[in-house]
Scaffold this motif. Structure first.
Motif, PDB file in Angstrom:
ATOM      1  N   ASN A 237       0.932  -1.284  -0.058  1.00  0.00           N
ATOM      2  CA  ASN A 237      -0.010  -0.089  -0.041  1.00  0.00           C
ATOM      3  C   ASN A 237       0.858   1.259   0.052  1.00  0.00           C
ATOM      4  N   MET A 238       1.931   1.127   0.558  1.00  0.00           N
ATOM      5  CA  MET A 238       2.807   2.561   0.415  1.00  0.00           C
ATOM      6  C   MET A 238       2.959   3.219  -0.596  1.00  0.00           C
ATOM      7  N   GLN A 239       3.475   4.419  -0.486  1.00  0.00           N
ATOM      8  CA  GLN A 239       3.739   5.174  -1.584  1.00  0.00           C
ATOM      9  C   GLN A 239       4.884   5.939  -1.429  1.00  0.00           C
ATOM     10  N   GLN A 240       5.825   6.124  -2.145  1.00  0.00           N
ATOM     11  CA  GLN A 240       7.231   6.885  -1.748  1.00  0.00           C
ATOM     12  C   GLN A 240       7.083   8.259  -1.606  1.00  0.00           C
ATOM     13  N   THR A 241       6.160   9.034  -2.217  1.00  0.00           N
ATOM     14  CA  THR A 241       5.941  10.406  -2.286  1.00  0.00           C
ATOM     15  C   THR A 241       5.117  10.972  -0.999  1.00  0.00           C
ATOM     16  N   CYS A 242       4.572  10.099  -0.447  1.00  0.00           N
ATOM     17  CA  CYS A 242       3.598  10.505   0.823  1.00  0.00           C
ATOM     18  C   CYS A 242       3.535   9.287   1.766  1.00  0.00           C
TER      19      CYS A 242
END
Length: 299
Positions: A237-242
């Motif tokens: 689920n993670m995003q690198q930008t937020c």
């Protein structure tokens, strides 16, 4: 030999169709499970979820989002089971048959090994569908500007490939594979072991036997897979930008333990039972039905 090949083919077809049938009913609980696993992520004030926390997540999903939210990612779920379910049940059947000597019972250890191998292979092949599935299920939890907005499974796969590269399709493959090995070992080995012992003790083949074996299989699978499933959900689920980022599965474990404690890995356990328990029962009943129809069709 032709008969053996047909029986092997039955396991592939019945397994995939049984899983797709089951997920059509259990999908809303799977969406709820994913949302609960992400609730309070790395928040020390939410080390465990209270009843009101779970109720709030469920209310938002059911009331505010409605059917669209409850069935978010259903196309990815169907595609995943068409690949993962077909492969793991079929490969398990092939491997299990190799452990039978002179028509005798298959040892439990062999069944566990067959489940491990089948789960690993199926999970690696199906991992891209898992990535899209979890992202579609969790998308409404992001702020509007950060949502991915995949329209369906194929659109999601295409977007990931074009925007992030093929490696992103295998994000979380470690915990996904570990979970698949555990769920296949626990579901399939438990079902076949309980069923074979019951038949040896004089039980009659039928819906009552299938239901009893499926219930045992479902309970073992829920307890065995929950911690790994939580790690898988968070890393995919993670995003690198937020939001919160992780370097890998071990980093998920480290950060979760440091901020939420060990019980955080069982966040969403109630939803896991709500989803995986009926899913497992339905998949076995569906698989037994399809298998019986295929055997009758061959005669």
């Amino acid at each position: 030999m032709a008969g053996e090949r047909r029986r092997a083919w039955h396991r592939f077809a019945a397994g995939g169709l049984g899983e797709m049938f089951a997920v059509s009913f259990s999908h809303p609980a799977d969406v709820l499970k994913v949302r609960l696993q992400l609730t309070g992520e790395c928040d020390s004030s939410l080390r465990t979820l209270r009843l009101r926390d779970m109720t709030a997540v469920a209310r938002k999903l059911a009331v505010e989002e409605g059917p669209r939210g409850l069935y978010a990612g259903i196309t990815a779920a169907w595609l995943r089971q068409a690949v993962f379910g077909t492969l793991r049940h079929g490969l398990y059947g092939v491997l299990e048959s190799c452990g039978q000597v002179d028509g005798g019972p298959v040892p439990l250890l062999w069944r566990l090994q067959a489940g491990l191998a089948a789960g690993v292979v199926a999970a690696v092949v199906a991992n891209p569908t898992d990535v899209v599935l979890i992202r579609m299920q969790s998308d409404a939890g992001w702020a509007p500007q950060h949502r991915r907005l995949y329209r369906h499974a194929v659109h999601g796969l295409t977007r990931v490939l074009h925007e992030e590269g093929w490696k992103a399709l295998y994000r979380g493959v470690g915990p996904t594979t570990a979970r698949a090995a555990l769920v296949t070992m626990s579901q399939l080995a438990t079902y076949e072991e309980v069923k074979s012992r019951a038949l040896a003790a004089g039980a009659v083949e039928g819906v009552r036997l299938h239901l009893s074996c499926a219930m045992a299989s479902a309970t073992v699978a829920c307890l065995a897979t929950q911690p790994v499933d939580c790690v898988k959900t968070r890393i995919i689920n993670m995003q690198q930008t937020c939001g919160i980022s992780y370097a890998g599965p071990l980093d998920v474990i480290r950060k979760t333990l440091a901020t939420e404690g060990i019980l955080a890995f069982y966040k969403g356990l109630s939803a896991t039972f709500l989803r995986l328990w009926p899913h497992t029962v339905l998949l076995w009943l569906g698989q037994e039905f399809v298998g019986a129809r295929l055997r009758a069709w061959e005669r």
